[in-house]
Design an enzyme around this catalytic site. Structure first.
Site, mmCIF file in Angstrom:
data_model
loop_
_atom_site.group_PDB
_atom_site.id
_atom_site.type_symbol
_atom_site.label_atom_id
_atom_site.label_comp_id
_atom_site.label_asym_id
_atom_site.label_seq_id
_atom_site.Cartn_x
_atom_site.Cartn_y
_atom_site.Cartn_z
ATOM 1 C CG ASN A 113 4.201 -1.588 6.890
ATOM 2 O OD1 ASN A 113 3.191 -1.033 6.472
ATOM 3 N ND2 ASN A 113 5.383 -1.010 6.886
ATOM 4 C CG ASP B 51 7.142 -5.339 5.709
ATOM 5 O OD1 ASP B 51 7.667 -5.193 6.830
ATOM 6 O OD2 ASP B 51 6.876 -4.371 4.964
ATOM 7 C CG HIS C 75 -3.414 -3.432 9.424
ATOM 8 N ND1 HIS C 75 -3.259 -2.381 8.553
ATOM 9 C CD2 HIS C 75 -4.331 -3.011 10.338
ATOM 10 C CE1 HIS C 75 -4.039 -1.363 8.919
ATOM 11 N NE2 HIS C 75 -4.685 -1.723 10.009
ATOM 12 C CB CYS D 10 -8.403 -26.194 8.842
ATOM 13 S SG CYS D 10 -8.256 -26.324 10.616
ATOM 14 C CB CYS E 15 -12.775 -27.155 11.221
ATOM 15 S SG CYS E 15 -12.147 -25.729 10.339
ATOM 16 C CB THR F 7 0.673 5.613 7.417
ATOM 17 O OG1 THR F 7 -0.728 5.319 7.274
ATOM 18 C CG2 THR F 7 0.855 6.602 8.548
ATOM 19 C CG ASN G 4 3.803 10.594 3.546
ATOM 20 O OD1 ASN G 4 4.080 10.679 2.353
ATOM 21 N ND2 ASN G 4 2.836 9.812 3.994
ATOM 22 C CB ALA H 180 10.850 6.772 5.892
#
Ligand code: OAD
Length: 274
Positions: free
Chosen positions: A115, A117, A131, A169, A172, A210, A235, A252
């Site tokens: 996740n 978050d 990730h 940026c 660059c 997941t 799950n 969960a």
């Protein structure tokens, strides 16, 4: 709460608690399902999943960003708006509580998430993000981290900026993008190493919320199994993960507090017997 649960599920949670009570190296992988009860949509759930409504190819690949940076940036700014007021649910809180208790009991509970978050952190967990982070930015061209007010360190709402104007940026002049791993990109090296080590060395691997469809993260369960670990999956829906030893087929937010309750009961019984 117990009255709402099937006897089968309660027995399976008890079985999982007994297994976990005897083992000291635990690796946990979470996915979007753990944040679903906080009100954050998953990716692949029917009707509500983000990838049911949007095409990942248009929004979550480097090519998509290069083709239409404004579209991609706006979509992530929208997701930030969607997520910024969300709070950890009982599953995040139970995991944080477990990690804290584990430190005292010399149990090693490594938490790895797909996740982006920060609900595990808000709950008080130490967590490795495979990730990336929804609240961080970097330059797409030179990689330099970009600090803006997207989410201030103090999380004060006044400091949030969901402007969908592109930012350049300062080094660059490339475009600033969210610090998230898109399809076709490599996972952050250090985070992957931590996850691989924890999976390869654990005695129990727990997969929570997941779909187990996205690799390399989905491969961690296989790595754990090859090295002799038992697998627990939490799950409400079936997944392609056929190597699971104990399936806890419910949300969960319901299973995790119950599991923690049972682990705590087992460890206090053991203390009483000393
Ligand atoms: P998915 O959306 O693919 O899967 C979510 C899973 O959570 C499904 O199997 C649901 O059945 C389950 N689920 C839903 N509600 C739940 C609940 N209350 N409790 C437990 N489980 C529940 O999400 P991920 O597997 O996390 O990548 O997806 C993996 C990656 O694909 C994501 O990290 C994302 C995505 O593209 C990036 O953003 C880079």
């Amino acid at each position: 709460m117990l009255a709402e649960l099937s006897l089968k599920l309660i027995a399976e949670v008890q079985c999982a608690a007994e297994l976990l009570d005897t083992q000291s190296r635990i690796c946990i992988l979470t996915g979007a399902g753990i944040s679903a009860e906080s009100g954050i949509p998953t990716f692949r759930d029917k009707q509500t999943g983000l990838w049911q409504q949007y095409r990942a190819e248009d929004l979550a690949t480097p090519t998509a960003f290069e083709r239409d940076p404004k579209l991609v940036w706006s979509w992530y700014q929208w997701r930030r708006q969607l997520v910024h007021e969300k709070k950890p649910n009982p599953a995040h809180l139970a995991l944080a509580e477990w990690q804290q208790a584990a430190d005292k009991n010399k149990q090693n509970v490594t938490l790895v998430t797909q996740n982006v978050d920060d609900l595990h952190e808000q709950a008080g967990s130490r967590v490795t993000h495979l990730h990336g982070h929804l609240w961080r930015n970097r330059c797409h061209d030179c990689g330099t981290a970009f600090e803006n007010e997207t989410k201030a360190a103090d999380s004060s709402k006044a400091a949030l900026n969901f402007d969908d104007e592109l930012i350049n940026c300062q080094h660059c002049s490339g475009y600033i993008r969210p610090d998230i791993v898109w399809f076709g990109e490599s996972l952050p090296e250090q985070a992957w190493q931590t996850a691989e080590d924890a999976a390869a060395n654990c005695e129990v691997f727990i997969s929570i919320g997941t779909s187990s469809l996205v690799y390399p993260a989905a491969g961690l369960a296989h790595l754990a199994k090859q090295n002799g670990a038992k697998l627990i999956e939490i799950n409400p829906d079936p997944t392609p993960n056929t190597i699971v030893d104990i399936t806890l087929a419910a949300n969960a937010g319901v299973v995790m507090p119950l599991l923690m309750q049972q682990i705590t009961a087992l460890s206090s019984q053991a203390q009483d017997q000393l």
